[in-house]
Design a protein around this motif. Structure first.
Motif, PDB file in Angstrom:
ATOM      1  N   ALA A   1      42.945-150.484 -99.039  1.00 19.66           N
ATOM      2  CA  ALA A   1      43.685-151.119 -97.767  1.00 19.66           C
ATOM      3  C   ALA A   1      44.090-152.579 -97.965  1.00 19.66           C
ATOM      4  O   ALA A   1      45.347-152.805 -97.513  1.00 19.66           O
ATOM      5  N   LEU A   2      43.512-153.340 -98.733  1.00 22.86           N
ATOM      6  CA  LEU A   2      43.749-154.632 -99.066  1.00 22.86           C
ATOM      7  C   LEU A   2      45.324-154.663 -99.495  1.00 22.86           C
ATOM      8  O   LEU A   2      46.149-155.435 -99.408  1.00 22.86           O
ATOM      9  N   TYR A   3      45.276-153.988-100.744  1.00 19.56           N
ATOM     10  CA  TYR A   3      46.558-153.862-101.487  1.00 19.56           C
ATOM     11  C   TYR A   3      47.602-153.430-100.698  1.00 19.56           C
ATOM     12  O   TYR A   3      48.900-153.902-100.603  1.00 19.56           O
ATOM     13  N   THR A   4      47.356-152.287 -99.810  1.00 21.66           N
ATOM     14  CA  THR A   4      48.584-151.472 -99.339  1.00 21.66           C
ATOM     15  C   THR A   4      48.852-152.724 -98.094  1.00 21.66           C
ATOM     16  O   THR A   4      50.334-152.991 -97.723  1.00 21.66           O
TER      17      THR A   4
ATOM     18  N   VAL B   1      48.929-139.808-108.280  1.00 24.74           N
ATOM     19  CA  VAL B   1      49.491-140.412-107.227  1.00 24.74           C
ATOM     20  C   VAL B   1      48.644-141.371-106.555  1.00 24.74           C
ATOM     21  O   VAL B   1      49.256-142.373-106.022  1.00 24.74           O
ATOM     22  N   VAL B   2      47.349-141.222-106.616  1.00 24.94           N
ATOM     23  CA  VAL B   2      46.441-142.370-106.366  1.00 24.94           C
ATOM     24  C   VAL B   2      46.811-143.499-107.018  1.00 24.94           C
ATOM     25  O   VAL B   2      47.136-144.867-106.541  1.00 24.94           O
ATOM     26  N   LEU B   3      47.031-143.540-108.300  1.00 28.39           N
ATOM     27  CA  LEU B   3      47.395-144.656-109.349  1.00 28.39           C
ATOM     28  C   LEU B   3      48.984-145.547-108.652  1.00 28.39           C
ATOM     29  O   LEU B   3      48.919-146.600-108.616  1.00 28.39           O
ATOM     30  N   THR B   4      49.577-144.664-108.535  1.00 30.77           N
ATOM     31  CA  THR B   4      50.965-145.006-108.011  1.00 30.77           C
ATOM     32  C   THR B   4      50.686-145.688-106.741  1.00 30.77           C
ATOM     33  O   THR B   4      51.549-146.773-106.674  1.00 30.77           O
ATOM     34  N   GLN B   5      49.900-145.430-105.840  1.00 35.93           N
ATOM     35  CA  GLN B   5      49.901-145.968-104.681  1.00 35.93           C
ATOM     36  C   GLN B   5      49.256-147.369-104.588  1.00 35.93           C
ATOM     37  O   GLN B   5      49.227-148.094-103.893  1.00 35.93           O
ATOM     38  N   ILE B   6      48.584-147.766-105.968  1.00 31.21           N
ATOM     39  CA  ILE B   6      48.178-149.082-106.180  1.00 31.21           C
ATOM     40  C   ILE B   6      49.031-149.883-107.195  1.00 31.21           C
ATOM     41  O   ILE B   6      48.348-150.723-107.689  1.00 31.21           O
ATOM     42  N   GLY B   7      50.042-149.331-107.360  1.00 33.66           N
ATOM     43  CA  GLY B   7      50.976-150.062-108.281  1.00 33.66           C
ATOM     44  C   GLY B   7      51.051-149.816-109.581  1.00 33.66           C
ATOM     45  O   GLY B   7      51.632-150.656-110.589  1.00 33.66           O
ATOM     46  N   ILE B   8      50.271-148.795-110.118  1.00 37.22           N
ATOM     47  CA  ILE B   8      50.237-148.362-111.489  1.00 37.22           C
ATOM     48  C   ILE B   8      51.343-147.337-111.665  1.00 37.22           C
ATOM     49  O   ILE B   8      50.996-146.181-111.297  1.00 37.22           O
TER      50      ILE B   8
ATOM     51  N   GLY C   1      54.221-134.373-101.868  1.00 33.41           N
ATOM     52  CA  GLY C   1      53.722-133.882-100.755  1.00 33.41           C
ATOM     53  C   GLY C   1      53.236-132.314-100.892  1.00 33.41           C
ATOM     54  O   GLY C   1      52.536-131.872-101.563  1.00 33.41           O
ATOM     55  N   ALA C   2      53.962-131.628 -99.921  1.00 27.54           N
ATOM     56  CA  ALA C   2      53.321-130.166 -99.753  1.00 27.54           C
ATOM     57  C   ALA C   2      53.944-129.478-100.994  1.00 27.54           C
ATOM     58  O   ALA C   2      53.156-128.648-101.670  1.00 27.54           O
ATOM     59  N   GLN C   3      55.077-129.724-101.565  1.00 23.25           N
ATOM     60  CA  GLN C   3      55.713-129.143-102.803  1.00 23.25           C
ATOM     61  C   GLN C   3      54.672-129.312-103.928  1.00 23.25           C
ATOM     62  O   GLN C   3      54.363-128.403-104.650  1.00 23.25           O
TER      63      GLN C   3
ATOM     64  N   VAL D   1      49.574-134.203 -99.059  1.00 23.16           N
ATOM     65  CA  VAL D   1      50.271-134.710 -97.966  1.00 23.16           C
ATOM     66  C   VAL D   1      49.555-135.972 -97.155  1.00 23.16           C
ATOM     67  O   VAL D   1      50.409-136.638 -96.684  1.00 23.16           O
ATOM     68  N   ALA D   2      48.137-136.013 -97.032  1.00 12.24           N
ATOM     69  CA  ALA D   2      47.557-137.047 -96.741  1.00 12.24           C
ATOM     70  C   ALA D   2      47.900-138.167 -97.395  1.00 12.24           C
ATOM     71  O   ALA D   2      48.009-139.195 -96.560  1.00 12.24           O
ATOM     72  N   LEU D   3      47.655-138.127 -98.666  1.00 16.16           N
ATOM     73  CA  LEU D   3      48.175-139.567 -99.159  1.00 16.16           C
ATOM     74  C   LEU D   3      49.546-139.912 -99.002  1.00 16.16           C
ATOM     75  O   LEU D   3      49.732-141.028 -98.948  1.00 16.16           O
ATOM     76  N   LYS D   4      50.517-139.112 -98.935  1.00 16.08           N
ATOM     77  CA  LYS D   4      51.647-139.564 -98.793  1.00 16.08           C
ATOM     78  C   LYS D   4      52.141-139.941 -97.068  1.00 16.08           C
ATOM     79  O   LYS D   4      52.890-140.825 -96.794  1.00 16.08           O
ATOM     80  N   ASN D   5      51.243-139.464 -96.209  1.00 10.68           N
ATOM     81  CA  ASN D   5      51.545-139.740 -94.878  1.00 10.68           C
ATOM     82  C   ASN D   5      50.530-140.889 -94.539  1.00 10.68           C
ATOM     83  O   ASN D   5      50.965-141.557 -93.368  1.00 10.68           O
ATOM     84  N   ILE D   6      49.314-140.673 -94.668  1.00  7.65           N
ATOM     85  CA  ILE D   6      48.334-141.821 -93.959  1.00  7.65           C
ATOM     86  C   ILE D   6      47.543-142.696 -95.070  1.00  7.65           C
ATOM     87  O   ILE D   6      47.065-143.731 -94.905  1.00  7.65           O
ATOM     88  N   GLY D   7      47.768-142.558 -96.424  1.00  7.49           N
ATOM     89  CA  GLY D   7      47.508-143.432 -97.337  1.00  7.49           C
ATOM     90  C   GLY D   7      46.043-143.770 -97.595  1.00  7.49           C
ATOM     91  O   GLY D   7      45.310-142.691 -97.375  1.00  7.49           O
ATOM     92  N   TRP D   8      45.689-144.922 -97.548  1.00  9.40           N
ATOM     93  CA  TRP D   8      44.275-145.321 -97.817  1.00  9.40           C
ATOM     94  C   TRP D   8      43.355-144.963 -96.565  1.00  9.40           C
ATOM     95  O   TRP D   8      42.167-144.811 -96.849  1.00  9.40           O
ATOM     96  N   LYS D   9      43.979-144.593 -95.322  1.00  8.34           N
ATOM     97  CA  LYS D   9      43.101-144.249 -94.162  1.00  8.34           C
ATOM     98  C   LYS D   9      42.376-142.623 -94.631  1.00  8.34           C
ATOM     99  O   LYS D   9      41.323-142.365 -94.265  1.00  8.34           O
TER     100      LYS D   9
END
Length: 531
Positions: free
Chosen positions: A377-380, A313-320, A77-79, A447-455
């Protein structure tokens, strides 16, 4: 005329006293010894951007290194934004004086000072023992990069032969991916080092392009335009004769370029008082300022900072989540982008700036980010593994469209749009906005990826749509004419025209019994022997 001389033919659709630079040479550049020598030296300047690419890819790669994560207590996130965002703060600070410095001491010395600052910052970063120390080192590196990134585009654009200006100035930013590729694969290799040297060693490598800059930049020819502005006219002419005309004093290009430079600088000195307000006083300068400032923001807002700094971070959010897999994807992506960037630099003059910008943005949106958004969005929502893996493909597609054009626009197209009197101010303003945008997005992205993800990707889609509208309605085409002649696009009738051609065309027509006005249209393409 000697077949080895530049073949000047006057007249383009922008006026009788302009020339098509693609007709100057009858053979490829590598057939000319003086151009091989010139471009050999310019490689030293082009490598400047490799430092920036290494830096961006390094920060991606470090996030995949377990020892770096553990040492700094797994920042998110912010850190995490602080680690990346502070680099831009150093660049923002340098804006206050760089516009003056680059005109005072020249392009080469500015690059060398920037290289020294980067080396100092790299040492601090490599041996950092805390977050404040690491962040401070990032700010110092950012300041050094700003020195180099201000002077290098000016030097390349002002020294390159007119026939190759577009390719070389675009190639400057293309070398970003060269540095990024090295960092990505070296980082993959250091995964096997079972200590903090897994990240400290790869950090130290960042200094090597700067070592090359310090060692060799002084041998690169200085900008003839800067030399003329400083009263060193004969030195400027010698550089043009030696490096653009192969030492042939009778080659007409040297006289043509010197006349354009001297007359344009004289006109700009009379019409400009050196104030920052000159960016807004004339219609032409307001247009230039809009193009440069909007381009600086849009190049960073259309997703490049997301991929350049937060791919892990992006890859982690899709399971990689496997560090080795993440590093391999990062390495392959940088190589992929480097190939497309080199292709874009090669064809930029063939297809034109506007066409490539619009094609790049449209492809990035429709074939890259929109399906990327949908699959993410589909993965999430459903956990569909295939949709998650599809995101990787669309990342490659989106970045290919970006790398082919937008990567090089900041050092190619925008510098062409700047007249000499405001060039240093506009480049510094552009760098300020680029770094401010990078800093802002480096704080916003995690921050955006952590809080709102794919949106968050929906917002990027909308920005790309905005970029298409801005380019279509406000960005002019600047291909196939000399650097000074670009002013005819922005300044219209007020632009300085090359009186050498105007006088010769009219005199030739009068000698043939015609009128001067008609001669400009009828006889303009007969001027091939210079003056």
């Amino acid at each position: 005329m000697d077949k080895n001389q530049n073949q000047i033919i006057a007249g383009t659709d922008r006026g009788a006293t302009t020339i098509n630079v693609q007709e100057l040479l009858t053979k490829p550049w590598y057939h000319y010894r003086h151009l091989r020598k010139l471009y050999g030296w310019l490689v030293v300047v082009l490598l400047v951007q490799a430092t920036n690419g290494f830096d961006g890819s390094l920060m991606n790669g470090l996030q995949a290194l377990t020892y770096w994560q553990k040492y700094f207590d797994y920042p998110t996130g912010a850190q995490l934004g602080i680690f990346n965002g502070t680099q831009g703060l150093g660049s923002v600070v340098s804006v206050t004086f760089l516009w003056w410095l680059v005109e005072k001491i020249g392009r080469r010395l500015t690059i060398m000072i920037g290289a020294v600052i980067i080396i100092f910052g790299v040492f601090l970063q490599s041996f950092a023992t805390s977050l404040p120390m690491f962040a401070s080192a990032r700010a110092i590196i950012g300041m050094g990069l700003s020195f180099e990134y201000t002077a290098a585009p000016m030097l390349v654009t002002e020294v390159a032969h007119p026939a190759h200006r577009a390719q070389l100035s675009t190639l400057l930013n293309t070398l970003y991916y060269f540095g990024a590729t090295i960092a990505a694969w070296v980082t993959l290799g250091t995964l096997t080092i079972q200590s903090d040297w897994s990240w400290r060693s790869v950090s130290l490598l960042q200094m090597f392009p700067s070592v090359i800059s310090i060692t060799l930049t002084w041998f690169v020819p200085e900008s003839p335009r800067w030399l003329v502005a400083k009263g060193q006219v004969e030195k400027a002419r010698k550089i043009l004769v030696d490096y653009h005309c192969g030492g042939d004093e009778s080659d007409p290009l040297a006289d043509f370029e010197m006349h354009e430079i001297e007359s344009t600088l004289a006109f700009e000195r009379e019409s400009s008082n050196g104030s920052w307000l000159s960016l807004f006083r004339s219609k032409g300068n307001r247009w230039r300022t809009w193009v440069i400032c909007s381009c600086a923001f849009l190049t960073q807002a259309t997703g490049t900072t997301l991929i350049g700094y937060y791919l892990v971070v992006v890859l982690t959010q899709i399971g990689i989540t496997n560090p080795r897999t993440q590093s391999i994807i990062n390495g392959c992506l940088t190589m992929w982008n480097m190939g497309w960037a080199f292709w874009g630099a090669y064809v930029i003059d063939k297809y034109g700036r506007r066409r490539m910008m619009l094609t790049s943005l449209t492809g990035q949106l429709l074939l890259g980010f929109v399906p990327w958004t949908i699959c993410n969005a589909l993965y999430t929502k459903t956990g569909n593994v295939a949709a998650g893996h599809a995101v990787i493909a669309f990342i490659f597609i989106a970045t290919a469209f970006y790398a082919s054009t937008w990567n090089g626009i900041l050092t190619g197209y925008t510098v062409e749009c700047m007249s000499y009197d405001v060039r240093s101010k506009l480049i510094v303003s552009q760098n300020f906005l680029v770094q401010a945008s990078i800093t802002g997005f480096n704080y916003l992205n995690p921050v955006a990826l952590k809080n709102i993800g794919w949106k968050y990707y929906i917002a990027i889609d909308m920005i790309i749509v905005l970029a298409i509208v801005v380019v279509y309605f406000t960005y002019p085409e600047t291909s196939k004419i000399t650097l000074e002649e670009v002013s005819t696009i922005f300044d219209g009738k007020q632009a300085v025209k090359n009186a050498l051609f105007e006088e010769e065309i009219v005199m030739d027509a009068v000698a043939k019994g015609g009128s001067g006005d008609k001669a400009v249209t009828v006889e303009r393409r007969e001027v091939s022997d210079g003056v």
